[in-house]
Design an enzyme around this catalytic site. Structure first.
Site, PDB file in Angstrom:
ATOM      1  N   LYS A  49       4.282  22.515 -14.231  1.00 61.16           N
ATOM      2  CA  LYS A  49       3.241  21.236 -14.318  1.00 61.16           C
ATOM      3  C   LYS A  49       2.227  22.403 -14.729  1.00 61.16           C
ATOM      4  CE  LYS A  49       1.369  19.442 -10.239  1.00 61.16           C
ATOM      5  NZ  LYS A  49       1.522  18.656  -8.470  1.00 61.16           N
ATOM      6  N   THR A 134      -6.639  16.313   3.483  1.00 65.17           N
ATOM      7  CA  THR A 134      -6.379  15.477   5.168  1.00 65.17           C
ATOM      8  C   THR A 134      -6.123  17.064   6.258  1.00 65.17           C
ATOM      9  OG1 THR A 134      -6.577  13.697   4.339  1.00 65.17           O
ATOM     10  CG2 THR A 134      -6.211  13.730   6.384  1.00 65.17           C
ATOM     11  N   PHE A 163     -12.156  10.089  -0.204  1.00 61.23           N
ATOM     12  CA  PHE A 163     -11.807   9.261  -0.107  1.00 61.23           C
ATOM     13  C   PHE A 163     -11.339   7.996  -2.037  1.00 61.23           C
ATOM     14  CE2 PHE A 163     -14.854  10.361   2.727  1.00 61.23           C
ATOM     15  CZ  PHE A 163     -14.926  10.118   3.633  1.00 61.23           C
ATOM     16  N   ARG A 165      -8.527   6.191  -3.940  1.00 64.34           N
ATOM     17  CA  ARG A 165      -7.818   5.231  -4.210  1.00 64.34           C
ATOM     18  C   ARG A 165      -6.521   5.858  -5.137  1.00 64.34           C
ATOM     19  NH1 ARG A 165     -11.293   0.348  -4.139  1.00 64.34           N
ATOM     20  NH2 ARG A 165     -12.529   2.067  -5.024  1.00 64.34           N
ATOM     21  N   LYS A 215     -12.302  11.093   8.440  1.00 64.28           N
ATOM     22  CA  LYS A 215     -11.487  10.774   7.038  1.00 64.28           C
ATOM     23  C   LYS A 215      -9.822   9.628   7.532  1.00 64.28           C
ATOM     24  CE  LYS A 215      -8.625  11.001   4.020  1.00 64.28           C
ATOM     25  NZ  LYS A 215      -8.577  10.488   2.584  1.00 64.28           N
ATOM     26  N   LEU A 261      -8.090  -6.981   3.333  1.00 66.83           N
ATOM     27  CA  LEU A 261      -6.839  -8.500   4.394  1.00 66.83           C
ATOM     28  C   LEU A 261      -6.688  -9.140   3.790  1.00 66.83           C
ATOM     29  CD1 LEU A 261     -11.228  -9.858   5.827  1.00 66.83           C
ATOM     30  CD2 LEU A 261      -9.046  -8.551   7.222  1.00 66.83           C
ATOM     31  N   CYS A 271      -1.071   7.803   2.226  1.00 62.54           N
ATOM     32  CA  CYS A 271      -1.824   8.714   3.080  1.00 62.54           C
ATOM     33  C   CYS A 271      -2.025   8.025   4.233  1.00 62.54           C
ATOM     34  CB  CYS A 271      -3.534   8.196   1.722  1.00 62.54           C
ATOM     35  SG  CYS A 271      -3.209   9.267   1.046  1.00 62.54           S
TER      36      CYS A 271
HETATM   37  C1  UGA Z   1      -5.876   5.283   0.826  1.00 56.56           C
HETATM   38  C2  UGA Z   1      -7.508   4.611   1.166  1.00 56.56           C
HETATM   39  O1  UGA Z   1      -7.881   3.614   0.345  1.00 56.56           O
HETATM   40  C3  UGA Z   1      -8.695   5.944   0.039  1.00 56.56           C
HETATM   41  O2  UGA Z   1      -9.917   6.052   0.835  1.00 56.56           O
HETATM   42  C4  UGA Z   1      -8.350   7.606   1.306  1.00 56.56           C
HETATM   43  O3  UGA Z   1      -9.327   8.314   0.576  1.00 56.56           O
HETATM   44  C5  UGA Z   1      -6.964   7.714   0.326  1.00 56.56           C
HETATM   45  O4  UGA Z   1      -6.165   6.405   1.090  1.00 56.56           O
HETATM   46  C6  UGA Z   1      -6.203   8.522   0.904  1.00 56.56           C
HETATM   47  O5  UGA Z   1      -6.694   9.352   1.948  1.00 56.56           O
HETATM   48  O6  UGA Z   1      -5.866   9.933   0.267  1.00 56.56           O
HETATM   49  P1  UGA Z   1      -4.274   4.630  -1.828  1.00 56.56           P
HETATM   50  O7  UGA Z   1      -3.093   5.147  -0.675  1.00 56.56           O
HETATM   51  O8  UGA Z   1      -4.848   5.480  -2.385  1.00 56.56           O
HETATM   52  O9  UGA Z   1      -6.032   5.271  -0.498  1.00 56.56           O
HETATM   53  O10 UGA Z   1      -4.229   3.092  -1.493  1.00 56.56           O
HETATM   54  P2  UGA Z   1      -5.084   2.317  -0.860  1.00 56.56           P
HETATM   55  O11 UGA Z   1      -4.861   1.468  -2.516  1.00 56.56           O
HETATM   56  O12 UGA Z   1      -5.453   2.064  -0.048  1.00 56.56           O
HETATM   57  O13 UGA Z   1      -3.638   1.363  -0.558  1.00 56.56           O
HETATM   58  C7  UGA Z   1      -2.980   1.126   0.722  1.00 56.56           C
HETATM   59  C8  UGA Z   1      -2.059   0.459   1.055  1.00 56.56           C
HETATM   60  O14 UGA Z   1      -2.353  -0.940   1.751  1.00 56.56           O
HETATM   61  C9  UGA Z   1      -1.167   0.365  -0.209  1.00 56.56           C
HETATM   62  O15 UGA Z   1       0.474  -0.002  -0.110  1.00 56.56           O
HETATM   63  C10 UGA Z   1      -1.809  -1.988  -0.464  1.00 56.56           C
HETATM   64  O16 UGA Z   1      -1.046  -1.928  -1.497  1.00 56.56           O
HETATM   65  C11 UGA Z   1      -1.740  -1.571   1.181  1.00 56.56           C
HETATM   66  N1  UGA Z   1      -2.822  -2.480   0.944  1.00 56.56           N
HETATM   67  C12 UGA Z   1      -3.894  -2.787   0.528  1.00 56.56           C
HETATM   68  C13 UGA Z   1      -2.518  -4.286   1.939  1.00 56.56           C
HETATM   69  O17 UGA Z   1      -1.411  -4.448   2.395  1.00 56.56           O
HETATM   70  N2  UGA Z   1      -3.483  -4.687   2.092  1.00 56.56           N
HETATM   71  C14 UGA Z   1      -4.847  -4.885   1.563  1.00 56.56           C
HETATM   72  O18 UGA Z   1      -5.676  -5.972   1.840  1.00 56.56           O
HETATM   73  C15 UGA Z   1      -4.807  -3.482   0.739  1.00 56.56           C
END
Ligand code: UGA
Length: 458
Positions: A49, A134, A163, A165, A215, A261, A271
């Site tokens: 890496k 975390t 936080f 994504r 967190k 939602l 995460c």
């Molecule tokens: C999540 C959090 O959103 C971040 O704020 C946080 O920093 C991160 O975890 C972490 O702890 O490092 P991430 O895992 O990248 O981020 O992805 P999200 O966009 O939050 O989606 C998570 C999952 O939930 C995905 O599988 C997505 O498809 C699902 N999801 C999300 C739903 O099924 N419905 C929704 O309305 C939103």
């Protein structure tokens, strides 16, 4: 969110920053701080890496990251050496992973190793360790005790949870909705606050324990919202309501809010599943049974499997049936399949005797063991050819925008399950699919149409 240009700090204000761990979080943090004008040394233990990064190759798929690395390469140093990092840095972010153990606790062995190496490398007074990983509540306190025991009581320690994504991590870093800083001593928190000041976000200054909890509580709450709407979706299917409209009607109430939602086939990623389990475990270890989180996890597991029931409803026994999985990543915009719903779905389908063919726009190989038995295809069209059913697992734009009417005629049977409610249901039914979304009972399911080779298939 308001878009602002962040002016790089002048040379006089540039800080010497170290980042330990060049994964998603570490790389994004380091590269964004470099883009703000700071001099950043990133250290990772993975030689391949580090070599790749030194050659300008970014080993992960994150929108905009390669360009940002290139634009700031004069302020970025990638190294394998902890000595090198400690020598060159005053503010040192720790961004190593904390995967779950078999008990559901977070595995802190990498964090512990970092502290040992930091001490060996001669880290000391004037430096501040900033925890981005975390970690369970109480970890900061334990690290402080360990630093003291090693005679490093003057090393600063702060918690600064991320936080970000995946897929939008750079924007999330540079335009945060809040910055949380947990500190033992205000002077250390002040230094971190100064770092983030150009971003203009609200700053929450608090104790280390509260920052650690913010967190976990944030991720657990978001996961709870998803499991909640998924259960509403399941009830909608029974009573003839449409979850998309229900979610919109709920989300317009500012106390509820519209985000997270979206009903679907469950949350995944590196995460949510890990953090929800860790918070449940943390509560249990301290004598409190966190009942709600137990349900959030269970609902999520069941949600991934409900697709199997939908397929059986239309196809009967799945033995020998060909099923195309479209999208494998846990969400669009990433090549990450950790805890992705696609993994559970593929394994369940294979266990039922189905033939599973899959396509993802950014994942083509390297999934190895995790998708053993799945036939990876080079295009969505190839995955769907002669299939009995297709499941939209990840709502990539390129998949949502496929020529669905044309694809229908290439399938053996035209069962289409939209696991993310991303397709236009009326249009799909109009195109002749036997269509099901999640929680959209208002959509009529048509009887499966056997397409005869002579009439419908080209
Ligand atoms: C999540 C959090 O959103 C971040 O704020 C946080 O920093 C991160 O975890 C972490 O702890 O490092 P991430 O895992 O990248 O981020 O992805 P999200 O966009 O939050 O989606 C998570 C999952 O939930 C995905 O599988 C997505 O498809 C699902 N999801 C999300 C739903 O099924 N419905 C929704 O309305 C939103």
């Amino acid at each position: 969110m308001v878009t602002r240009t962040i002016e790089p700090v002048s040379d006089g204000l540039a800080q010497r920053i170290g980042v330990i761990g060049a994964g998603y979080v570490g790389l994004v943090t380091g590269v964004c701080l470099a883009s703000m004008g700071h001099n950043v040394t990133l250290r990772d233990i993975d030689a391949a890496k580090v070599t790749a990064l030194n050659d300008g190759d970014v080993p992960i798929y994150e929108h905009g990251l390669t360009e940002l690395v290139k634009a700031n390469d004069d302020r970025l140093t990638f190294t394998l050496s902890m000595d090198h990092l400690v020598e060159r840095s005053e503010l040192i972010f720790i961004a190593v992973d904390t995967p779950p153990t078999y008990s559901g606790d977070a595995d802190l062995s990498r964090v512990r190793a970092v502290i040992t190496e930091f001490a060996k490398a001669g880290g000391g007074e004037g430096q501040v360790l900033i925890m981005k990983s975390t970690v369970p509540v109480g970890t900061g306190e334990r690290i402080r005790a360990e630093l003291r025991a090693r005679g490093l009581g003057l090393v600063g320690y702060c918690s600064n949870p991320e936080f970000l994504r995946e897929g939008t991590a750079i924007g999330d870093f540079l335009r945060p909705d809040r910055v949380v800083i947990g500190q033992f001593e205000p002077r250390h928190g002040d230094r971190i606050e100064a770092l983030y000041r150009p971003l203009g976000a609200p700053v929450v200054r608090t104790s280390v324990a509260s920052a650690e909890m913010i967190k976990y509580a944030s991720n657990a709450f978001l996961a709870t919202k998803i499991s909640f709407i998924n259960e509403i979706a399941n009830v909608c299917e029974e009573v003839g309501a449409d979850v998309d409209v229900v979610a919109r009607g709920m989300g317009l109430d500012p106390r509820i809010g519209p985000s997270f939602l979206r009903a679907g086939i469950g949350f995944g990623g590196s995460c949510f599943p890990k953090d929800v389990a860790a918070l449940k475990q943390l509560a249990g270890d301290s004598g409190y049974h966190f009942q709600l989180l137990t349900s959030v996890i269970e609902v999520n597991e069941l949600q991934k499997r409900r697709v199997i029931g939908k397929l059986k409803k239309h196809l009967g026994d799945l033995e020998g049936k060909r099923v195309a999985l479209l999208g494998l990543a846990f969400k669009p915009g990433t090549d990450d399949i950790r805890e992705a719903s696609s993994l559970v779905l593929a394994a369940r389908l294979l266990a039922e005797g189905a033939v599973v063919r899959a396509f993802d726009p950014v994942i083509s190989d390297g999934v190895g063991e995790r998708l053993r038995g799945v036939d990876m295809c080079a295009t969505a069209e190839a995955a769907m050819a002669d299939a009995d059913a297709a499941v939209l697992v990840t709502e990539w734009d390129s998949l949502v925008g496929l020529d669905w009417p044309a694809l229908r005629s290439t399938m053996r049977k035209a069962v289409l399950i939209d696991g993310r409610n991303a397709l236009d249901s009326e249009a799909m039914i109009g195109a002749g699919y036997t269509f099901e979304g999640i929680g959209r009972a208002s959509v009529r399911s048509r009887a499966v149409t056997e397409l005869s080779d002579t009439q419908d298939r080209r």
